[in-house]
Design a protein around this motif. Sequence first.
Motif, PDB file in Angstrom:
ATOM      1  N   SER A 145      49.842  33.845  42.792  1.00 54.40           N
ATOM      2  CA  SER A 145      51.131  33.596  42.149  1.00 54.40           C
ATOM      3  C   SER A 145      51.453  34.754  41.219  1.00 54.40           C
ATOM      4  CB  SER A 145      51.085  32.288  41.349  1.00 54.40           C
ATOM      5  OG  SER A 145      50.194  32.438  40.262  1.00 54.40           O
ATOM      6  N   VAL A 146      52.702  34.805  40.751  1.00 56.04           N
ATOM      7  CA  VAL A 146      53.052  35.814  39.738  1.00 56.04           C
ATOM      8  C   VAL A 146      53.145  35.120  38.382  1.00 56.04           C
ATOM      9  CG1 VAL A 146      54.269  37.422  41.227  1.00 56.04           C
ATOM     10  CG2 VAL A 146      55.532  35.536  40.163  1.00 56.04           C
ATOM     11  N   VAL A 147      52.921  35.908  37.324  1.00 55.96           N
ATOM     12  CA  VAL A 147      53.034  35.380  35.960  1.00 55.96           C
ATOM     13  C   VAL A 147      54.521  35.355  35.615  1.00 55.96           C
ATOM     14  CG1 VAL A 147      52.411  35.770  33.549  1.00 55.96           C
ATOM     15  CG2 VAL A 147      50.801  36.388  35.370  1.00 55.96           C
ATOM     16  N   PRO A 148      55.107  34.172  35.544  1.00 54.02           N
ATOM     17  CA  PRO A 148      56.578  34.115  35.493  1.00 54.02           C
ATOM     18  C   PRO A 148      57.177  34.805  34.273  1.00 54.02           C
ATOM     19  CG  PRO A 148      55.607  31.931  35.209  1.00 54.02           C
ATOM     20  CD  PRO A 148      54.488  32.850  35.543  1.00 54.02           C
ATOM     21  N   GLN A 149      56.493  34.736  33.120  1.00 50.28           N
ATOM     22  CA  GLN A 149      57.131  35.297  31.923  1.00 50.28           C
ATOM     23  C   GLN A 149      57.194  36.827  31.940  1.00 50.28           C
ATOM     24  OE1 GLN A 149      54.467  33.374  31.941  1.00 50.28           O
ATOM     25  NE2 GLN A 149      52.943  33.919  30.415  1.00 50.28           N
ATOM     26  N   ASN A 150      56.376  37.443  32.818  1.00 47.86           N
ATOM     27  CA  ASN A 150      56.388  38.907  32.842  1.00 47.86           C
ATOM     28  C   ASN A 150      57.099  39.474  34.068  1.00 47.86           C
ATOM     29  OD1 ASN A 150      54.927  38.890  30.513  1.00 47.86           O
ATOM     30  ND2 ASN A 150      52.951  39.078  31.525  1.00 47.86           N
ATOM     31  N   VAL A 151      57.582  38.597  34.910  1.00 44.51           N
ATOM     32  CA  VAL A 151      58.218  39.059  36.153  1.00 44.51           C
ATOM     33  C   VAL A 151      59.640  38.510  36.209  1.00 44.51           C
ATOM     34  CG1 VAL A 151      58.095  39.031  38.673  1.00 44.51           C
ATOM     35  CG2 VAL A 151      55.987  39.142  37.332  1.00 44.51           C
ATOM     36  N   GLU A 152      60.552  39.375  36.549  1.00 46.59           N
ATOM     37  CA  GLU A 152      61.960  38.959  36.622  1.00 46.59           C
ATOM     38  C   GLU A 152      62.515  39.394  37.962  1.00 46.59           C
ATOM     39  OE1 GLU A 152      65.802  39.818  33.860  1.00 46.59           O
ATOM     40  OE2 GLU A 152      63.852  39.777  32.888  1.00 46.59           O
ATOM     41  N   ARG A 153      63.265  38.528  38.587  1.00 49.15           N
ATOM     42  CA  ARG A 153      63.799  38.861  39.919  1.00 49.15           C
ATOM     43  C   ARG A 153      65.321  38.827  39.854  1.00 49.15           C
ATOM     44  NH1 ARG A 153      64.771  34.602  43.957  1.00 49.15           N
ATOM     45  NH2 ARG A 153      65.320  35.587  45.922  1.00 49.15           N
TER      46      ARG A 153
ATOM     47  N   GLU B 248      48.366  36.761  39.702  1.00 54.96           N
ATOM     48  CA  GLU B 248      47.176  35.944  39.453  1.00 54.96           C
ATOM     49  C   GLU B 248      46.627  35.439  40.785  1.00 54.96           C
ATOM     50  OE1 GLU B 248      47.483  33.648  35.235  1.00 54.96           O
ATOM     51  OE2 GLU B 248      48.784  32.958  36.834  1.00 54.96           O
ATOM     52  N   THR B 249      45.334  35.483  40.917  1.00 52.70           N
ATOM     53  CA  THR B 249      44.697  34.939  42.116  1.00 52.70           C
ATOM     54  C   THR B 249      44.014  33.625  41.750  1.00 52.70           C
ATOM     55  OG1 THR B 249      44.299  37.137  42.958  1.00 52.70           O
ATOM     56  CG2 THR B 249      42.997  35.385  43.927  1.00 52.70           C
ATOM     57  N   ARG B 250      44.319  32.563  42.478  1.00 52.02           N
ATOM     58  CA  ARG B 250      43.621  31.287  42.299  1.00 52.02           C
ATOM     59  C   ARG B 250      42.679  31.123  43.475  1.00 52.02           C
ATOM     60  NH1 ARG B 250      46.833  28.203  38.713  1.00 52.02           N
ATOM     61  NH2 ARG B 250      47.468  29.769  37.210  1.00 52.02           N
ATOM     62  N   ARG B 251      41.407  31.204  43.188  1.00 48.01           N
ATOM     63  CA  ARG B 251      40.402  31.173  44.258  1.00 48.01           C
ATOM     64  C   ARG B 251      40.560  29.926  45.127  1.00 48.01           C
ATOM     65  NH1 ARG B 251      38.616  35.975  44.845  1.00 48.01           N
ATOM     66  NH2 ARG B 251      38.131  37.011  42.904  1.00 48.01           N
ATOM     67  N   GLY B 252      40.656  30.165  46.430  1.00 47.08           N
ATOM     68  CA  GLY B 252      40.727  29.053  47.364  1.00 47.08           C
ATOM     69  C   GLY B 252      42.111  28.439  47.483  1.00 47.08           C
ATOM     70  N   LEU B 253      43.032  28.840  46.620  1.00 44.44           N
ATOM     71  CA  LEU B 253      44.374  28.241  46.655  1.00 44.44           C
ATOM     72  C   LEU B 253      45.439  29.237  47.096  1.00 44.44           C
ATOM     73  CD1 LEU B 253      44.248  26.215  43.318  1.00 44.44           C
ATOM     74  CD2 LEU B 253      44.055  25.321  45.639  1.00 44.44           C
ATOM     75  N   GLY B 254      45.415  30.386  46.492  1.00 44.90           N
ATOM     76  CA  GLY B 254      46.431  31.368  46.841  1.00 44.90           C
ATOM     77  C   GLY B 254      46.726  32.303  45.677  1.00 44.90           C
TER      78      GLY B 254
ATOM     79  N   ASP C  18      59.179  32.518  44.209  1.00 43.66           N
ATOM     80  CA  ASP C  18      58.751  31.250  43.576  1.00 43.66           C
ATOM     81  C   ASP C  18      57.873  31.583  42.386  1.00 43.66           C
ATOM     82  OD1 ASP C  18      59.920  29.442  45.396  1.00 43.66           O
ATOM     83  OD2 ASP C  18      58.379  29.990  46.868  1.00 43.66           O
ATOM     84  N   PRO C  19      58.472  32.041  41.313  1.00 41.25           N
ATOM     85  CA  PRO C  19      57.637  32.493  40.187  1.00 41.25           C
ATOM     86  C   PRO C  19      56.787  31.355  39.623  1.00 41.25           C
ATOM     87  CG  PRO C  19      59.960  32.390  39.559  1.00 41.25           C
ATOM     88  CD  PRO C  19      59.900  32.151  41.014  1.00 41.25           C
ATOM     89  N   GLY C  20      55.515  31.627  39.470  1.00 42.65           N
ATOM     90  CA  GLY C  20      54.607  30.636  38.900  1.00 42.65           C
ATOM     91  C   GLY C  20      53.974  29.733  39.944  1.00 42.65           C
ATOM     92  N   THR C  21      54.561  29.660  41.145  1.00 43.87           N
ATOM     93  CA  THR C  21      54.017  28.786  42.185  1.00 43.87           C
ATOM     94  C   THR C  21      52.881  29.507  42.917  1.00 43.87           C
ATOM     95  OG1 THR C  21      56.234  27.955  42.509  1.00 43.87           O
ATOM     96  CG2 THR C  21      54.631  27.402  44.216  1.00 43.87           C
ATOM     97  N   VAL C  22      51.781  28.764  43.136  1.00 45.76           N
ATOM     98  CA  VAL C  22      50.669  29.363  43.876  1.00 45.76           C
ATOM     99  C   VAL C  22      50.979  29.277  45.366  1.00 45.76           C
ATOM    100  CG1 VAL C  22      48.197  29.242  44.343  1.00 45.76           C
ATOM    101  CG2 VAL C  22      49.074  28.683  42.070  1.00 45.76           C
ATOM    102  N   ILE C  23      51.057  30.425  46.007  1.00 45.89           N
ATOM    103  CA  ILE C  23      51.437  30.467  47.427  1.00 45.89           C
ATOM    104  C   ILE C  23      50.193  30.791  48.252  1.00 45.89           C
ATOM    105  CG2 ILE C  23      52.943  31.604  49.102  1.00 45.89           C
ATOM    106  CD1 ILE C  23      54.715  32.353  46.665  1.00 45.89           C
ATOM    107  N   ASP C  24      49.985  29.997  49.297  1.00 52.34           N
ATOM    108  CA  ASP C  24      48.751  30.197  50.071  1.00 52.34           C
ATOM    109  C   ASP C  24      48.829  31.485  50.886  1.00 52.34           C
ATOM    110  OD1 ASP C  24      50.231  27.726  51.902  1.00 52.34           O
ATOM    111  OD2 ASP C  24      49.743  29.660  52.827  1.00 52.34           O
ATOM    112  N   ARG C  25      47.673  31.922  51.310  1.00 51.54           N
ATOM    113  CA  ARG C  25      47.570  33.227  51.945  1.00 51.54           C
ATOM    114  C   ARG C  25      48.315  33.283  53.277  1.00 51.54           C
ATOM    115  NH1 ARG C  25      43.563  36.817  50.519  1.00 51.54           N
ATOM    116  NH2 ARG C  25      42.983  36.485  48.368  1.00 51.54           N
TER     117      ARG C  25
END
Lengths: 589, 476
Positions: free
Chosen positions: B462-470, B454-460, B402-409
Amino acid sequence: MTAPRPVYFPDPVSDRVSLYDRVGSLTEVLDSLRHRSTVIRGARLMGKTSLLNIVALAFEDDGQYAMIRLAPADSRLAFMAEILDGIEQWVEEHRSGPTRLAVASRGRTAASGFRSRRHAQTEPDQHPLGTVAQFCQRIARLAELASGVVFVLCVDEFDSLIQDWDEHEARVVLELIAHLDAMPKLPIRFLLTMSTIPALALTSYRSPMLNQAKIVTLNPWDDDEAHSFARWLADGRFTFDDEALATLFAAAGGHPYFTKAVLNALLTGPLGGPTSGQVTAAQVADAVRQAARSPEVDVALENLIRVHLSPDAVAILDHAGNSSAGISGRTLADHEPSGHLLTSLQADGLLRRHGDRYLLRLGLWREWRAAINENRVRPALLHRIGRAARRVGPWRATSCMMVGAPLLAILLATGYLAQQRTVPYPHCVGQAADLACFVHYPLFASSGDTEEVDVLIANKGHAAVAVRAQITTLRGADDTAGNAQSGVLHPGAARTLTVHFITEAPAGWTLFRPSHVVLALTVTARGTVTRRWSIEVAPIPRLQLIRQVAGFVLIVLLIPFLIPLGVEYVMRRRETRGSLAGADAQREH
Amino acid sequence: MAPRLELNFPNPVEGEADLFDRKAELELIRETIASSSRRIAVIMGERVTGKTSLLNVVQAWANAEPGLAVLRLAPVTLRSKLIEEILEGMASEADTSLYGLGYRDKSGGFTRSTVVGFAAVAAELSAQAARMFVVCLDELDSMLVNCPDDQSANEILDFIMYVSNASLPIRFIFTLTRATPQIMRADSTPFITAARIADLTPWTKQETREFVEWLMSPSFCVDDAAHDLLFAEGGGHPYLTKAILQRIVDDARADPADNAITADRVHGAVAAALVAPEVHLTLKNILNAHISPDELHILQRLAKTARPLAVGEFASAMPAVNEMCRRHYVRSTPVGYVLAFRLLGRWLLAQASADTDDPRGVDDNTVAKLVIDENRRRVYLGDREVQLSQYEYRLLQRLAADPGTVIDRATLAAAVWPDESSFEGGRDSGRLSQLVHRLRSVLDDHERDAKYIETRRGLGISVVPQNVERIPRGGP
């Protein structure tokens, strides 16, 4: 006994024996011109013109080539006219001069001399040139008169010529050159010297002439070559020890011009003349100092700065000159895209790379900058301000600020002090009517002056009151009778009562500290005097006075300097951003 | 001393004897000129593929033909100037001049600059010359690009169409790098649709081998490995191949006896060609003027990557990839796209490395792409493979799903440690943080200046979508 070899300085070399170690480049140019146009590329003062001179001499001997040096022209038509005139003149000279004719006909294909074909007797067309086709026809006719001769059209510093034209004119000239160069029937080659490749050629949609020309690059010599060059130049006049050679290379960086400048300084200094001797590092260092202060080097480096180096490049060289450990790209964050700049300065032989750091290659630069600073006379303050205003460029705002800021500062300071000398008198609150009293008095006073003190009385109560203010005590002045002021104040109203007095103060203007002024204030309500106050105007405490004066000085002195400095800083940032954006746009383009 | 081998580099060749294997194209042009169909001949090809050389050879041939006269025109940007240039050339071939015929006034001004006027004067001159005129114009596209406006370009194109359709003894030969918008936007039918086009493409491996042998024999002897390497580096491109060979010829001056060209020698020549000013300026000019930023980005990516790049790795940039393939800069292979000329890739890398001294040159383009190839369970950072532990891989895989989506721990922990039933707050959170920290270390990423994670404090996280390709399982 033969005379020692002359040191051509600062003029370019004009005979083969005085050209040192460009044999490879010379061969390359001569070989290449047999088949294609050629560009001699090298940084300023690297010996391009010297090489051009020697190529011309070599071609004169050859006879198969006619070397025509073109003067700068200001348009394509003028450029074509220069070429035609040059070729016509050469043909005329070689037609009439039997000696030259013999030389010309020595060439491989010119053995039969001038051919007498249909156009041989045709006089050059006197009609003005309209088209390139006409131009090519005339050249072809002239070429038929000198059969087998290839015309080598030389333009020295072609890049400067291009830069002097507007973009359109420059493009059509570049296209003309490319066109003439690609014409298989025309016996024409171009030999150009350039210190930089014009951006127009790099971004040209059309294949620039440079894409089909041989490029011969002149680089500064490495230390071994430079040492040999120095020994060769000294030509037995004196010898160098190893340390002296190292010092010489550290100063001149293998640049022919600057090496010769130092050598010239050695020759014209105490070691001048035919006597031989061992030159030491200290003597070379002295010569370097002398060369850096010579007008020739000064003009050469000044020209480099003014025309060929950007301010960022100059700053980088200064930076490298001041740091013995050298500089890296990361230390240059404030400068123009430094990767390209460092590479370009390295290619020009002004910096050298050592690991990931760049060191100043031309040590003479440091010495020259020091010489400039020594000779700099500190200009008068006003002159300096004026120069600063001019330096910050086309924005006149700075100049306006220079004048306006002091006025603004004084205005602000006056307001600041005016506020400070309005002293509230907190005890002036009556019981029958709430009265507020502020005493406003001047900052400066002179002995014997008549001054005014404004007493602002505001009625905050619910009933109208009559007030009367009178100065009752004024040491040294006795005309207090006329100073009485009175009036009625309605609820919510305020009134300023102005009382006059004569100052008793030390001689001359001084800060007015009215500790001796006593006001008698009488408040009357409904005809009855309800309160009487004797108000002594409180002096400003000493600490407060110091603070006020310091504030005044701060505002008056700093604002005129801080504002222009701020403006200059913003402009500098803009300039840098502008040049960055320009460079980025160029790169992107 | 034996004369140096002349490769005609970097200048175009001037005679047929110096032209290698463009016989079919040459024949096509000759046929077109000789035929009565009045079609325009176009030599088309990318920059420095030999268009001007072929034009020179055609010109030499036409000059030798008794019934033909060649006019080689200089580039102009106005129709009136083009008319003057052609007529002046024709007048010269007819042994006269426009002055002599009275078509120029004393100040040199041309008095018949209309198209009809041109036709009348051209008819008169052709009758006088009794020959057919072959008008050659090199790089017509650049001439049109340099026109002051579209109207001027259209006027020139209309004039060309008019002349080619009129019964005048005039034939046109143009060289073109591309059919530019000026040509395709012409209101009337673009002449290119009716022209005969000789398309110059890079040579095949066998042709390149023959080309090299033809150029270098008998002075040099080239072994098989050197041939292979020459083709890999030059890609069958005449200019780049000659650029490498020229270095070998230059070096041979030092030791003329050494006439064997081996792979090692080619390697050295490639390195020397990379820093040769001619190659540098030519490639720089091509990239500046003929390659769009998108196309340049494709070339840079391919240059950085040692492996072929699959279709899925280009995402929305496929139109640029296709264009680069059509123009022969990129070659399609069964396993993906590769650069057609390795020398170009090396040059691009050398340019990029020169830029790395610029501290501000680190932009999005310089962040190496993180590619997660789920088919092969491998992770690449730019062109380098990154070794990850299975937990690190699982974490990255889950984030990239889920590129760009903040995923909880808790979700991440469940993906990394699927066998453990519950996420025990602080303890497992600590383990996850350590895992993220290790992953960042491997990727040379930093929390403050995150390139990939990227770490979003308290949220989870995510990956930086423009620099990651799957590349998902079952993908290309």
